[in-house]
Write an enzyme that holds these catalytic residues in place. Structure first.
Site, mmCIF file in Angstrom:
data_model
loop_
_atom_site.group_PDB
_atom_site.id
_atom_site.type_symbol
_atom_site.label_atom_id
_atom_site.label_comp_id
_atom_site.label_asym_id
_atom_site.label_seq_id
_atom_site.Cartn_x
_atom_site.Cartn_y
_atom_site.Cartn_z
ATOM 1 N N TYR A 167 0.838 -1.203 0.000
ATOM 2 C CA TYR A 167 0.000 0.000 0.000
ATOM 3 C C TYR A 167 0.875 1.257 0.000
ATOM 4 C CZ TYR A 167 -2.660 3.842 2.138
ATOM 5 O OH TYR A 167 -3.210 5.070 2.420
HETATM 6 N N1 LIG Z 1 -7.990 7.022 6.619
HETATM 7 C C1 LIG Z 1 -6.701 7.203 6.854
HETATM 8 O O1 LIG Z 1 -6.226 7.124 8.002
HETATM 9 C C2 LIG Z 1 -5.764 7.530 5.727
HETATM 10 C C3 LIG Z 1 -4.403 7.742 6.039
HETATM 11 C C4 LIG Z 1 -3.530 8.044 4.994
HETATM 12 C C5 LIG Z 1 -3.996 8.170 3.701
HETATM 13 N N2 LIG Z 1 -5.320 7.958 3.436
HETATM 14 C C6 LIG Z 1 -5.771 8.085 2.051
HETATM 15 O O2 LIG Z 1 -6.880 8.965 2.027
HETATM 16 C C7 LIG Z 1 -7.797 8.571 1.006
HETATM 17 C C8 LIG Z 1 -9.177 8.368 1.604
HETATM 18 O O3 LIG Z 1 -9.107 7.355 2.597
HETATM 19 P P1 LIG Z 1 -10.401 6.863 3.394
HETATM 20 O O4 LIG Z 1 -9.944 6.354 4.707
HETATM 21 O O5 LIG Z 1 -11.445 7.911 3.310
HETATM 22 O O6 LIG Z 1 -10.820 5.584 2.506
HETATM 23 P P2 LIG Z 1 -12.245 5.119 1.928
HETATM 24 O O7 LIG Z 1 -12.037 3.733 1.425
HETATM 25 O O8 LIG Z 1 -13.311 5.336 2.937
HETATM 26 O O9 LIG Z 1 -12.478 6.112 0.707
HETATM 27 C C9 LIG Z 1 -11.897 5.927 -0.569
HETATM 28 C C10 LIG Z 1 -13.020 5.964 -1.602
HETATM 29 O O10 LIG Z 1 -12.440 5.863 -2.899
HETATM 30 C C11 LIG Z 1 -13.332 5.124 -3.708
HETATM 31 N N3 LIG Z 1 -12.573 4.575 -4.842
HETATM 32 C C12 LIG Z 1 -11.578 3.658 -4.807
HETATM 33 N N4 LIG Z 1 -11.129 3.413 -6.044
HETATM 34 C C13 LIG Z 1 -11.834 4.194 -6.884
HETATM 35 C C14 LIG Z 1 -11.836 4.377 -8.290
HETATM 36 N N5 LIG Z 1 -11.012 3.685 -9.095
HETATM 37 N N6 LIG Z 1 -12.719 5.258 -8.835
HETATM 38 C C15 LIG Z 1 -13.570 5.950 -8.040
HETATM 39 N N7 LIG Z 1 -13.617 5.815 -6.701
HETATM 40 C C16 LIG Z 1 -12.763 4.944 -6.127
HETATM 41 C C17 LIG Z 1 -13.893 4.051 -2.790
HETATM 42 O O11 LIG Z 1 -15.144 3.529 -3.242
HETATM 43 C C18 LIG Z 1 -14.018 4.803 -1.462
HETATM 44 O O12 LIG Z 1 -15.325 5.303 -1.266
HETATM 45 C C19 LIG Z 1 -7.219 7.294 0.383
HETATM 46 O O13 LIG Z 1 -6.506 7.652 -0.780
HETATM 47 C C20 LIG Z 1 -6.267 6.780 1.450
HETATM 48 O O14 LIG Z 1 -5.231 6.023 0.905
HETATM 49 C C21 LIG Z 1 -6.217 7.630 4.414
#
Ligand SMILES: NC(=O)c1ccc[n+]([C@@H]2O[C@H](COP(=O)([O-])OP(=O)(O)OC[C@H]3O[C@@H](n4cnc5c(N)ncnc54)[C@H](O)[C@@H]3O)[C@@H](O)[C@H]2O)c1
Length: 305
Positions: free
Chosen positions: A139
């Site tokens: 990841y």
């Molecule tokens: N939550 C955390 O602690 C955290 C920490 C570091 C980075 N991030 C990054 O922040 C972002 C959001 O994370 P989150 O926790 O809200 O995750 P999440 O899974 O709740 O949200 C991500 C969304 O992206 C959508 N998605 C995935 N692939 C897609 C595609 N090809 N086309 C359209 N939509 C798509 C999914 O359906 C999902 O609703 C991500 O990129 C994640 O890597 C999150």
């Protein structure tokens, strides 16, 4: 202003979308509702606004008349070895490459959700942005690839992109696979929590409303090409955080220790001086206040069933 928010039905994306709508911006909310967790939760997250169903890894993104893209769509979770890996490549690397291509062609700024996972076991704490990036999860490798792709598009095609390295985000709507959410759900159902390793691992937990304000501030004020850490001010161990949630909920969690997961780092601690100096942002929500909010949300959600 008119913004695209990708991943708008997800945890962080739904909060960013709502914050933009609340201040009067137009939002084109995009998501393809992957089944990494129950898509019905995503429907709940996005119940306040319409969502355009696009798979960014295959469908075209129209950026005509758009002032900026908050690119939060992705495949999260560090348990990304083995059969899951192609999904990480597709939803992180391929989807981002296509967003960058469209944004470069349209001359539109992108704020990219990157991750503290790019540091792996960080070479120093608190960790500044120029610390070595050496992820230990697939990841984290895909997130670093996204940052580097943005840089390549900036160099080759003038893309205006900002990378935000989020540190463990929590709060209402946190994903069901994440630590605090699992703890809350198991406190509510009196289940057993399987903690990976000793529970001494610690994190710069970051409340989602702080993440939202940093993300919008970066869109509005950051210089092109910059990378910022976005991390909470208090570091807490997993066991320390469980004790805090037990205190807030008035309940006791049954904890069982299982083997530490591969790809999970022992510690994260953000140095946020770069974003503080440039944009005046710093985390404002204490872990105790943030967990009160999260517990209130999780318990109300269960009570409503
Ligand atoms: N939550 C955390 O602690 C955290 C920490 C570091 C980075 N991030 C990054 O922040 C972002 C959001 O994370 P989150 O926790 O809200 O995750 P999440 O899974 O709740 O949200 C991500 C969304 O992206 C959508 N998605 C995935 N692939 C897609 C595609 N090809 N086309 C359209 N939509 C798509 C999914 O359906 C999902 O609703 C991500 O990129 C994640 O890597 C999150």
């Amino acid at each position: 202003m008119r913004f695209v928010v990708t991943g708008a039905a997800g945890f962080i994306g739904s909060h960013v979308s709502e914050a933009l709508l609340a201040r009067g911006d137009d939002v084109v909310a995009v998501d393809c509702f992957t089944d990494y967790y129950d898509p019905r939760e995503k429907e709940e997250n996005a119940s306040g606004f319409p969502v355009l169903r696009l798979d960014l890894a295959g469908d075209d993104l129209d950026l005509d008349g758009v002032d900026g893209v908050f690119h939060l769509a992705g495949q999260p979770g560090v348990r990304s070895f083995g059969e899951a890996f192609p999904l990480y490549l597709r939803r992180n690397v391929l989807a981002s490459q296509r967003v960058f291509q469209s944004a470069a062609e349209a001359g539109v700024r992108v704020v990219l959700a990157s991750s503290s996972s790019v540091y792996g076991e960080a070479e120093r704490y608190p960790t500044p942005e120029d610390a070595r990036a050496e992820p230990i999860s697939p990841y984290g490798i895909t997130k670093l690839a996204c940052e580097q792709l943005a840089h390549a598009y900036a160099t080759g095609f003038g893309l205006d992109a900002i990378g935000l390295r989020y540190f463990t985000v929590y709060g209402p709507r946190q994903r069901p696979d994440m630590f605090f959410r699992r703890v809350c759900d198991l406190l509510l159902s009196a289940g057993t929590f399987e903690i990976f390793g000793t529970g001494d691992q610690s994190r710069s937990f970051t409340e989602v409303s702080d993440v939202v304000s940093a993300t919008i501030a970066a869109m509005e004020g950051a210089s092109a090409g910059v990378i910022y850490n976005v991390g909470g001010g208090e570091e807490a161990s997993m066991l320390g955080a469980i004790a805090l949630l037990e205190q807030i909920s008035g309940r006791t969690l049954d904890v069982r220790h299982v083997d530490r997961a591969r790809g999970d780092v022992a510690r994260t601690k953000a140095d946020v001086s770069r974003i503080r100096d440039a944009l005046g942002w710093e985390p404002s929500i204490s872990l105790a206040d943030g967990l009160e909010r999260m517990w209130a949300w999780a318990s109300a959600r269960v009570a409503a069933r």
